[in-house]
Design a protein around this motif. Sequence first.
Motif, PDB file in Angstrom:
ATOM      1  N   MET A   1       0.851  -1.199   0.000  1.00  0.00           N
ATOM      2  CA  MET A   1       0.000   0.000   0.000  1.00  0.00           C
ATOM      3  C   MET A   1       0.882   1.243   0.000  1.00  0.00           C
ATOM      4  O   MET A   1       2.051   1.179   0.358  1.00  0.00           O
ATOM      5  N   ASN A   2       0.346   2.367  -0.384  1.00  0.00           N
ATOM      6  CA  ASN A   2       1.135   3.557  -0.669  1.00  0.00           C
ATOM      7  C   ASN A   2       2.086   3.952   0.454  1.00  0.00           C
ATOM      8  O   ASN A   2       1.713   3.998   1.625  1.00  0.00           O
ATOM      9  N   GLU A   3       3.325   4.239   0.048  1.00  0.00           N
ATOM     10  CA  GLU A   3       4.280   4.826   0.975  1.00  0.00           C
ATOM     11  C   GLU A   3       3.837   6.256   1.275  1.00  0.00           C
ATOM     12  O   GLU A   3       3.164   6.898   0.467  1.00  0.00           O
ATOM     13  N   TYR A   4       4.219   6.745   2.463  1.00  0.00           N
ATOM     14  CA  TYR A   4       3.810   8.093   2.844  1.00  0.00           C
ATOM     15  C   TYR A   4       4.567   9.112   1.996  1.00  0.00           C
ATOM     16  O   TYR A   4       5.765   8.963   1.738  1.00  0.00           O
ATOM     17  N   HIS A   5       3.872  10.124   1.581  1.00  0.00           N
ATOM     18  CA  HIS A   5       4.468  11.157   0.730  1.00  0.00           C
ATOM     19  C   HIS A   5       5.547  11.954   1.479  1.00  0.00           C
ATOM     20  O   HIS A   5       5.547  12.027   2.710  1.00  0.00           O
ATOM     21  N   LYS A   6       6.420  12.554   0.735  1.00  0.00           N
ATOM     22  CA  LYS A   6       7.461  13.401   1.320  1.00  0.00           C
ATOM     23  C   LYS A   6       6.827  14.643   1.918  1.00  0.00           C
ATOM     24  O   LYS A   6       5.910  15.237   1.337  1.00  0.00           O
ATOM     25  N   ILE A   7       7.295  15.037   3.098  1.00  0.00           N
ATOM     26  CA  ILE A   7       6.879  16.300   3.703  1.00  0.00           C
ATOM     27  C   ILE A   7       8.003  17.307   3.484  1.00  0.00           C
ATOM     28  O   ILE A   7       9.124  17.113   3.972  1.00  0.00           O
TER      29      ILE A   7
END
Length: 207
Positions: A1-7
Amino acid sequence: MNEYHKIQTVFKRDMASKGKTLLEGQWTLPEFEYLAGNVWTFTEKVDGTNIRVMLRDGKVTFGGKTDSAQIPAQLVTRLNERFLPLADKMQEIFGCDTCLYGEGYGAKIQKGGDNYRQDQDFVLFDCNVGGWWLQRADVEDVAQKLGLEVVPIIGEGSLHDAIALAKAGILSTWGNFQAEGIVARPKTELKTRSGQRIITKIKCRDF
């Protein structure tokens, strides 16, 4: 499932100093500059390791920041203890594929991890349910229903206010030590033209 987006960090970095220095006033995204004076919500940035708790077809699995990231064995044990018994309840609550994003934190996770706690655990900071990002009140509701901690809100204000707080230093909600920093997002969830979430981080040590 999707990796967390860059902040994105709030300001660009001076690459001549190998990225150690922020270029104050040079915003990473034009949206940050445009929205800087609006009301943002500030949560404490926890110094740990990114963890995904994924519900798919009624089964719970775990991932790190990336699919290839290794999760410490002690933390894996804790995640199994905490979430595997909740699989049926999570399916009942969400009814579709869901990803809980949080931080694995505590002793031996990052330098000073034992300032947070002497063991290791998971603290929730975001939820994606069926492709939808939940609002803060709903994230808190998920945390309450599943018996989870959620990263604390430590203030509201403009991005200028958040930067001033980080410069002054922030006492962690977890104890008598300096917080890593702030994660700030507009009080109302917003996205850029390209569909990226508008969210930024401000680390105390950058000042």
